[in-house]
Design an enzyme around this catalytic site. Structure first.
Site, PDB file in Angstrom:
ATOM      1  N   ALA A   1       0.821  -1.203   0.000  1.00  0.00           N
ATOM      2  CA  ALA A   1       0.000   0.000   0.000  1.00  0.00           C
ATOM      3  C   ALA A   1       0.855   1.253   0.000  1.00  0.00           C
ATOM      4  CB  ALA A   1      -0.919  -0.007   1.222  1.00  0.00           C
ATOM      5  N   CYS A   2       0.665   2.074  -1.008  1.00  0.00           N
ATOM      6  CA  CYS A   2       1.054   3.480  -0.966  1.00  0.00           C
ATOM      7  C   CYS A   2       2.373   3.855  -1.628  1.00  0.00           C
ATOM      8  CB  CYS A   2       1.076   4.018   0.462  1.00  0.00           C
ATOM      9  SG  CYS A   2      -0.384   3.591   1.402  1.00  0.00           S
ATOM     10  N   THR A   3       2.371   5.074  -2.138  1.00  0.00           N
ATOM     11  CA  THR A   3       3.571   5.763  -2.594  1.00  0.00           C
ATOM     12  C   THR A   3       3.501   7.183  -2.064  1.00  0.00           C
ATOM     13  OG1 THR A   3       3.719   4.464  -4.643  1.00  0.00           O
ATOM     14  CG2 THR A   3       4.889   6.575  -4.588  1.00  0.00           C
TER      15      THR A   3
ATOM     16  N   ARG B   1       7.314   0.136  -7.660  1.00  0.00           N
ATOM     17  CA  ARG B   1       6.736   1.442  -7.969  1.00  0.00           C
ATOM     18  C   ARG B   1       7.742   2.553  -7.746  1.00  0.00           C
ATOM     19  NH1 ARG B   1       3.483   1.375  -3.641  1.00  0.00           N
ATOM     20  NH2 ARG B   1       4.212  -0.740  -3.160  1.00  0.00           N
TER      21      ARG B   1
END
Length: 382
Positions: free
Chosen positions: A146-148, A326
């Site tokens: 989860a998440c950047t 990512r």
């Protein structure tokens, strides 16, 4: 007769205006639904939470509009996480006023009452990160990282901060629950955050003219390690509560926020990204349960020309796995965009670059503490 005619005309005009207003509202709703269906970003709905109100009353107007979706999410969470964690949350909820710190205890009581859920289940939802952030192949929770988060310094020293929040658990429900909240005292916004309706803590937000914060998941250990830490630290170790407490401290500045977020015990490890007002005020805190493991800072004046930091869900000193990289696409997009062009729009573009933007992204936020009006949240439907 003239009076009757005038009344009829006025009545007709009023009805016409009301009809136009209804049609306009219907058009806007259909337009947003069309944009979402086409995969376009949709602005998140914005609410005010009045901190001068009694805690149990603060969120009523928010959760009333999202009651059914919130109940479905909580019930799914109850059926998904390890039963011992559900039982622990329910036990704590039996005496929430004693077991959970104020004012979050009473805010959750108010939410539970409004949507007709057990307080323990609302508490479980508010600890969603803590009950899902672990390495366990046996968990029924979808294991999508989860998440950047990106914090960057422009040529004039302005700090910009952006994030995508990805979640593999009931992604569409979380999109529908995404909201922006202006927390106010005496009619003034003291901090702003993006969260999900029913969740009283913050993983994303800004204190105007002071600092910004986002949090990304860091999976370390097994679920029982989080449960053990919860027994030791209590709900004071809930990261979203810690972040909101940091915003709520009127004397807190960037360096104070970094210190507080780095050294306060938490239930689950994480990455906490902080942006400030001035040159070099950007940091990624790699958290363990007790304290920080590392604090990585912007240093645009160094030989490395480190004008931005990208954090996804892996320690920045080790390469990300090829199956979930990512970081490198985000770094490439930032370098191609360039420091000279850094701003809200360029940061949003980077955060919209696949796979930084992906099927599990629930929302995107761009912000700058030095210009609070820039704070924007988009619900994503990639």
């Amino acid at each position: 007769i003239d009076h009757e005619v005038n009344f009829t005309l006025l009545d007709a005009m009023t009805m016409s205006m009301g009809l136009r207003s209804c049609l306009l509202l219907l058009f806007l709703c259909l337009h947003q639904q069309t944009r979402a269906a086409e995969g376009q970003p949709v602005p998140a709905k914005r609410y005010t939470v009045n901190l001068d109100d009694e805690p149990q009353d603060r969120w009523k107007h928010v959760v009333e509009e999202h009651a059914q979706e919130l109940k479905e999410l909580m019930k799914k969470l109850e059926a998904t996480v390890p039963k011992v964690l559900v039982d622990l949350a329910m036990l704590v909820g039996t005496d929430v006023e004693k077991n959970v710190e104020y004012p979050y205890n009473m805010e959750m009581v108010g939410i539970a009452t409004t949507v007709d859920l057990p307080v323990g289940l609302v508490l479980l939802g508010n600890m969603l990160y803590e009950v899902t952030a672990f390495n366990s192949s046996g968990s029924k929770v979808a294991r999508h990282k989860a998440c950047t988060s990106i914090v960057a310094e422009a040529l004039d020293g302005t700090i910009y901060h952006g994030r995508n929040l990805d979640y593999g658990f009931m992604t569409e429900s979380l999109r529908n629950l995404t909201i922006v909240v202006d927390f106010q005292k005496a009619g003034e916004t003291v901090y702003t955050g993006t969260t999900y309706a029913g969740f009283v803590g913050l993983l994303t937000g800004q204190k105007p003219n002071s600092f910004t914060v986002t949090m990304d998941e860091r999976d370390q250990g097994e679920w029982w390690m989080n449960a053990l830490e919860a027994l030791v630290a209590g709900t004071k170790g809930v990261t979203s509560f810690l972040i909101r407490n940091t915003f709520d401290n009127e004397n807190m500045d960037f360096e104070g926020a970094v210190y507080n977020l780095a050294y306060s015990p938490v239930i689950a490890p994480s990455y906490i990204i902080v942006g400030g007002l001035h040159s070099s005020q950007g940091a990624v805190i790699t958290r363990d349960r007790i304290a920080d493991v590392d604090i990585w800072r912007i240093d645009a004046s160094s030989s490395e020309d480190r004008w931005f930091l990208v954090e996804t869900n892996y320690d920045h000193w080790v390469p990300p796995p090829p199956s979930d990289d990512r970081r490198d696409p985000a770094i490439k997009a930032m370098n191609e965009s360039g420091r000279r062009n850094l701003g809200k729009d360029s940061l949003f573009k980077v955060l919209s670059t696949p796979p930084v933007l992906n099927s599990k992204t629930t929302f995107t936020v761009t912000m700058s503490a030095s210009d609070p009006a820039l704070y924007t949240t988009w619900v994503r439907h990639p």
